[in-house]
Enzyme design. Structure first.
Site, short mmCIF file in Angstrom:
data_model
loop_
_atom_site.label_atom_id
_atom_site.label_comp_id
_atom_site.label_asym_id
_atom_site.label_seq_id
_atom_site.Cartn_x
_atom_site.Cartn_y
_atom_site.Cartn_z
N LYS A 298 0.85 -1.10 0.04
CA LYS A 298 0.00 -0.12 0.18
C LYS A 298 0.99 1.29 -0.11
O LYS A 298 1.97 1.36 0.66
CB LYS A 298 -1.05 -0.04 1.27
CG LYS A 298 -2.13 -0.81 1.45
CD LYS A 298 -2.96 -0.64 2.69
CE LYS A 298 -3.95 -1.79 2.78
NZ LYS A 298 -5.11 -1.48 1.63
N ARG A 372 -10.44 -11.23 1.64
CA ARG A 372 -11.69 -12.34 1.38
C ARG A 372 -10.75 -13.83 1.38
O ARG A 372 -11.31 -14.78 1.41
CB ARG A 372 -11.77 -11.99 -0.04
CG ARG A 372 -10.74 -11.92 -0.96
CD ARG A 372 -10.91 -11.09 -2.39
NE ARG A 372 -10.93 -9.62 -2.17
CZ ARG A 372 -11.29 -8.73 -2.76
NH1 ARG A 372 -11.74 -9.06 -4.20
NH2 ARG A 372 -11.45 -7.44 -2.77
N1 BES Z 1 -8.02 -3.71 4.40
C1 BES Z 1 -8.42 -3.05 3.02
C2 BES Z 1 -9.75 -2.27 2.75
C3 BES Z 1 -10.05 -1.01 3.50
C4 BES Z 1 -9.39 0.26 2.97
C5 BES Z 1 -10.56 -1.09 4.85
C6 BES Z 1 -9.68 1.21 3.50
C7 BES Z 1 -10.70 0.04 5.56
C8 BES Z 1 -10.21 1.39 4.82
C9 BES Z 1 -8.13 -4.17 2.21
O1 BES Z 1 -7.75 -5.37 2.24
C10 BES Z 1 -7.79 -3.83 0.77
O2 BES Z 1 -6.67 -3.45 0.71
N2 BES Z 1 -8.67 -3.90 -0.36
C11 BES Z 1 -8.10 -3.50 -1.48
C12 BES Z 1 -8.52 -4.53 -2.56
C13 BES Z 1 -8.07 -4.30 -3.98
C14 BES Z 1 -6.50 -4.63 -3.99
C15 BES Z 1 -8.80 -5.11 -4.90
C16 BES Z 1 -8.86 -2.16 -1.78
O3 BES Z 1 -9.92 -1.88 -1.42
O4 BES Z 1 -7.99 -1.33 -2.55
ZN ZN Z 2 -5.61 -5.47 1.85
#
Ligand code: BES
Ligand code: ZN
Ligand code: ZN
Length: 518
Positions: A298, A372
Site C-alpha cells: 500500500k 477475502r
Molecule cells: N483492508 C483493505 C480495505 C480497506 C480500505 C479497509 C480502507 C478500510 C479502509 C483491504 O484489504 C484492501 O486493501 N482492499 C483493496 C482491494 C483491492 C486490492 C482489490 C482495496 O480496497 O483497495
Molecule cells: Zn488489503
C-alpha cells in the site's frame, strides 16, 4: 427516588479505562436536580418543554429563546445558566427539528451531541430528560437503552497512551443521571442495564481497534478470546487452532496471507451455547491485525490506519462479552482467522495459486485483497465443521465500499433476502446504517481465472465491493449468509457525534440487536 444502575451489573472494563461514569436513575422534581448540566430536548415550533420547569425558569427560557432566536431546529442549542431558579447550574436545550422526520439514529445522534455540548462546560454531574414524544413513539426500555448507549459512546476516549499530566487537564463526566417518572422506572432500569452492556461491548471493540498493531497481534487477539472464556459471566468456550492444525484443515488461502509475517497465525473459535437453543449462527470477523498490502504494498498514506483491519474481529470478540448478559437465546459461534499481511522473502506473490479449505483454487493477483482469502477459509470451516443455520461475516473488506457508501454506512450482501432485510432492520433499530447491495450474478465472469477456479480481484476497475462479495459467495454453499463490508464506518477519520477519531466499534450494536431479536 434515586438508584444506581452500574452497581447492579459489571463495570470492570470501563472503570479501569477512565471512561467510567456512575449511572443513576432519578425521579422527582426536575427543578431540584442538583447537577452541573441538565439536558432537555425541544422540537421545532414546539417549545412546550419549557413549561416542565417552575414559572420563573420557564418565563426566563421564553425570553432567552426569543432573544437568541432558538426555534428548536435541528442542530440548534439554547444554553443558559439557571441563575439559581432551579438547582441545576447550566441548562442545555437541544433542538431536534421537525417531529415527522426523526428515527432511532436521530435520537442517538442528538443525545450524543447534547452530551458533547454539555461537556463544553466541563460538568462532573449531568442529567438527561428524554423527550416525551420519543416515549410516545418507542417503548420506555428502548429509549433509556439508547440514552445510555449514546452518552457512553459520546463520552468514550482512548486515553491509555496519554501521559497523566495531559489527562489531569481533562474534566470528565463522573455522574450521569437519567430522569424518569415513577411509573416508568421498571422499563427505564431494564433499558439502562441493557444499554450499559451494549456500551461496554462497543467500547471494548473500540479499545481493541485503537490499540496499535504492535500490541494487537494475532496472538494478542487469541489471548483476548481466551480471557473471555475465563469470565464466568460469558458462558463461552474458546479454542485456538494453531498453525499445524490450520494446515491439516487445509486452509491454504488463510495460510497464504499469513506466510509473509513473523507473527504466527491463529484461528480463533468462540462458542456461546445457551440451553435449548433452536438456532446456530456463525459470526466471522476479519482479523488482519495489520494490512500492509503484502508485496502489492500500500502507499504510505493508505497504510497509516491499517491497524483497523481487525475491526470485524474486534466486533465479534466484543459481542461475546455481551451475549450471556443480554440472554441471547440462539447459539453463536465466532470465527476469526487472525494474521498479519506483510511483505517479506516468504510472502505470497502476485500470481501464486492457493487452495482453500473447500478445495477451490484461487489465483492471487493482488496480495492486498487478502481479507477475502482469510474469510474464504473461515466460511469453508463454518460450512464444513459448524453446519450453522446462518453465517454472517463482518469485514473491513474493500476501499471500494468506502468510496460507494462513505464513512457512515456499511454495505450488506447476502443469499437470503429475508435475513438481509432483518439485518437492515436491526441496523435501523440500533442506529447503525447499512445499505443493501446487489450480489450481481453477471459480474461473476469478472472473477473467473484462466488457470484456477477464481481470481482474488476482478478484471477491470469497477464494482470492487460487489466482486469481493461474489468471491466470498463462492465458499458459502447453500447456507443462509450475509456479508457486511464495514470499510467505511469502522474507523472515524475525525470526531463524529457518537465517536472520537479512531475505532468506532461498528457492528456491535447492529449484531447484538439482531441476535437479541432472534
Ligand atoms: N483492508 C483493505 C480495505 C480497506 C480500505 C479497509 C480502507 C478500510 C479502509 C483491504 O484489504 C484492501 O486493501 N482492499 C483493496 C482491494 C483491492 C486490492 C482489490 C482495496 O480496497 O483497495
Ligand atoms: Zn488489503
Ligand atoms: Zn485488508
Amino acid at each position: 427516588m434515586i438508584s444506581q444502575i452500574n452497581n447492579i451489573i459489571g463495570d470492570n472494563h470501563t472503570k479501569s479505562k477512565k471512561n467510567y461514569m456512575k449511572l443513576l436513575i432519578k425521579t422527582g422534581d426536575i427543578n431540584k436536580l442538583d447537577v452541573d448540566a441538565l439536558i432537555v430536548f425541544a422540537w421545532e415550533n414546539d417549545l412546550s418543554v419549557f413549561s416542565k420547569f417552575n414559572t420563573a425558569m420557564a418565563t426566563y427560557l421564553k425570553e432567552a429563546g426569543t432573544h437568541e432566536e432558538f426555534e428548536g431546529k435541528e442542530g440548534q442549542f439554547l444554553t443558559t445558566s439557571s441563575k439559581g431558579m432551579i438547582s441545576a447550574y447550566k441548562l442545555i436545550i437541544t433542538g431536534l427539528g421537525k417531529k415527522d422526520n426523526f428515527d432511532i439514529y436521530e435520537i442517538y445522534k442528538n443525545i450524543a451531541l447534547s452530551l458533547r455540548k454539555a461537556k463544553e462546560f466541563k460538568p462532573v454531574k449531568v442529567a438527561l430528560i428524554p423527550s416525551e414524544y420519543w416515549l410516545e413513539k418507542y417503548p420506555v426500555r428502548k429509549i433509556y437503552k439508547i440514552m445510555v448507549e449514546a452518552s457512553y459512546l459520546a463520552n468514550y476516549r482512548f486515553s491509555k497512551y496519554k501521559s497523566e499530566a495531559s489527562l489531569m487537564k481533562l474534566r470528565t463526566v463522573e455522574e450521569l443521571i437519567m430522569y424518569t417518572h415513577p411509573g416508568r422506572i421498571t422499563g427505564a432500569e431494564l433499558g439502562m442495564k441493557e444499554g450499559l452492556v451494549v456500551s461496554e461491548a462497543v467500547c471494548f471493540s473500540r479499545d481493541l481497534i485503537n490499540e496499535p498493531a504492535c500490541v494487537t497481534t494475532p496472538e494478542y487477539l487469541s489471548k483476548v478470546a481466551l480471557s473471555e472464556s475465563k469470565n464466568s459471566k460469558n458462558n463461552t468456550k474458546v479454542n485456538i487452532i494453531e498453525f499445524d492444525e490450520i494446515k491439516k484443515l487445509g486452509m491454504g488461502a488463510f495460510l497464504g496471507v499469513a506466510r509473509g509475517s513473523e507473527e504466527p497465525p491463529k484461528f480463533i473459535r468462540l462458542q456461546y451455547k445457551p440451553k435449548n437453543s433452536k438456532k446456530k449462527i456463525v459470526l466471522i470477523g476479519k482479523g488482519i491485525t495489520f494490512d500492509t498490502g503484502g508485496l502489492s504494498l500500500k502507499p504510505v498514506e493508505y497504510m497509516e490506519t491499517m491497524k483497523l483491519d481487525m475491526a470485524g474481529a474486534a466486533c465479534v470478540l466484543a459481542i461475546f462479552n455481551a451475549l450471556n448478559q443480554l440472554s441471547v437465546s440462539v447459539e453463536v459461534v465466532g470465527l476469526i482467522a487472525a494474521c498479519e499481511n506483510m511483505p517479506s522473502g516468504r510472502a505470497l506473490k502476485p500470481g501464486d495459486i492457493l487452495t482453500a479449505m473447500n478445495g477451490k483454487t484461487i489465483e492471487v493477483l493482488n496480495t492486498d485483497a487478502e481479507g477475502r482469502l482469510t474469510i474464504a477459509d473461515a466460511i469453508s470451516f463454518a460450512v464444513q465443521k459448524e453446519k450453522p443455520d446462518e453465517i454472517i461475516d463482518i469485514a473491513t473488506l474493500t476501499g471500494a465500499c468506502r468510496v460507494a457508501l462513505g464513512e457512515e454506512i456499511a454495505g450488506i450482501w447476502g443469499n437470503d433476502t429475508k435475513m438481509v432485510d432483518l439485518l437492515v432492520e436491526s441496523g435501523k433499530n440500533s442506529g447503525e446504517k447499512v445499505w443493501k447491495m446487489p450480489l450481481e450474478k453477471e459480474y461473476k465472469e469478472l472473477i473467473k481465472s484462466s488457470i484456477a477456479d477464481v481470481r482474488n480481484i476482478q478484471i477491470g476497475r469497477f464494482g470492487g465491493a460487489i466482486s469481493a462479495a461474489l468471491f466470498l459467495a463462492e465458499f458459502v454453499s447453500d447456507i443462509s449468509w450475509a456479508h457486511l463490508d464495514i470499510a467505511g464506518p469502522a474507523y472515524a477519520e475525525k470526531d463524529t457525534s457518537l465517536s472520537e477519531k479512531g475505532g468506532v466499534g461498528f457492528g456491535v450494536r447492529l449484531l447484538l440487536q439482531y441476535l437479541t431479536t432472534k
